[in-house]
Scaffold this active site. Structure first.
Site, short mmCIF file in Angstrom:
data_model
loop_
_atom_site.label_atom_id
_atom_site.label_comp_id
_atom_site.label_asym_id
_atom_site.label_seq_id
_atom_site.Cartn_x
_atom_site.Cartn_y
_atom_site.Cartn_z
N GLY A 104 0.56 -0.94 -0.01
CA GLY A 104 -0.05 -0.14 -0.10
C GLY A 104 0.90 1.22 -0.32
CE LYS B 244 -3.19 -5.75 7.02
NZ LYS B 244 -2.38 -4.66 5.58
N GLY C 259 -7.41 -3.07 1.65
CA GLY C 259 -7.92 -2.42 0.34
C GLY C 259 -7.01 -2.32 -0.65
N GLY C 260 -6.16 -2.49 -0.27
CA GLY C 260 -5.25 -2.59 -1.73
C GLY C 260 -4.91 -4.62 -2.03
CD GLU D 32 -1.67 -6.55 3.93
OE1 GLU D 32 -1.39 -5.67 2.50
OE2 GLU D 32 -3.22 -6.13 3.62
CE LYS E 239 -5.79 5.04 5.44
NZ LYS E 239 -4.76 4.05 5.71
C1 5RP Z 1 -3.61 -3.86 1.60
C2 5RP Z 1 -3.55 -2.95 2.94
C3 5RP Z 1 -3.66 -1.67 2.76
O1 5RP Z 1 -2.27 -1.73 3.97
C4 5RP Z 1 -4.15 -0.73 3.42
O2 5RP Z 1 -5.15 -0.79 1.98
C5 5RP Z 1 -3.51 0.61 3.46
O3 5RP Z 1 -3.27 0.59 1.97
P1 5RP Z 1 -2.21 2.77 1.70
O4 5RP Z 1 -1.68 2.61 3.07
O5 5RP Z 1 -2.68 2.58 1.03
O6 5RP Z 1 -4.27 3.08 3.10
O7 5RP Z 1 -4.34 -3.23 3.34
O8 5RP Z 1 -4.59 -5.03 1.17
#
Ligand code: 5RP
Length: 227
Positions: free
Chosen positions: A31, A98, A100-101, A107, A125
């Site tokens: 991310g 977690k 979002g990416g 993970e 967050k």
């Molecule tokens: C990816 C994740 C990321 O850690 C989460 O989406 C946060 O992303 P960012 O640091 O771009 O806000 O869980 O699967």
């Protein structure tokens, strides 16, 4: 720095990398926040730091390779000393959403092997109750419609994540259902319920996995650590 949010990500990442030391096995998150930590680890490696790193996604693997960070296969290590990863939401009880990416499965596996899981975030967050961010649920494509119906029975409004016109596919070739459960009053109960649905291979609730959350604060140019 382009924005306050980016600056907060950078501050948190810089602070977290202080926990990395010579000869460690280090988990690399995925991310835009983990990006800053990986850049910093790359800089330290170029100055002589010796670490072996486990990436949590193909994207992170490519980034680490471009920075000449030594990598190790997760199946060749019994544990990981420290992992630095981001989150989409956190509470001060260190519960997270977690994924979002899209890298939630790897993970969570990496976090499970990790002795010290450090989460780095910008200040947007932080929430009192999880659930503002739709919860990613990773499913095998064969089961996607079945799982959507099962989620609905649990009061979850799910949408299959798309990449243009096709369902988004994770590094494992699975789909993600982004699911709105409203405020998640009992994340432990929901976590158990989700894992019991056939076809679900993972979800983005991270409970009892984070040891610290480091949040950047642009206004003060510093960080706050929750542990
Ligand atoms: C990816 C994740 C990321 O850690 C989460 O989406 C946060 O992303 P960012 O640091 O771009 O806000 O869980 O699967």
């Amino acid at each position: 720095m382009s924005t306050d949010r980016d600056h907060e990500k950078y501050l948190a990442a810089k602070e977290a990398v202080k926990y990395v030391s010579n000869n460690q096995v280090v988990g690399l998150g995925t991310g835009s926040t983990a990006f800053f930590a990986i850049q910093e680890i790359g800089r330290l490696v170029s100055e002589g730091l010796s670490v072996r790193c486990v990436p949590t996604s193909n994207r992170t693997k490519e980034l680490a390779e471009s920075l000449h960070i030594p990598l190790v296969d997760i199946n060749e290590v019994e544990s990981i000393d420290v992992t630095i990863d981001g989150a989409d939401e956190f509470t001060t009880q260190l519960r997270l959403i977690k994924g979002g990416g899209g890298a939630l499965l790897r993970e969570k596996i990496v976090a499970s092997l990790t002795r010290r899981q450090i989460i780095i975030v910008d200040s947007t967050k932080k929430v009192d109750v999880l659930g503002r961010f739709p919860l990613p649920v990773e499913v095998v494509p064969f089961a996607s419609q079945y799982v959507l119906r099962q989620l609905k029975q649990k009061n979850g409004v799910g949408k299959i994540r798309m990449a243009d016109t096709q369902p988004y596919l994770t590094d494992q070739g699975n789909q993600i259902i982004d699911t709105d459960f409203g405020q998640i009053a009992d994340p432990v109960k929901l976590s158990i319920a989700l894992k019991s649905i056939e076809g679900v291979v993972g979800h983005g609730l991270f409970i009892n996995l984070a040891h610290k959350v480091i949040m950047g604060v642009a206004a003060s140019g510093s960080t706050i650590t929750y542990e």
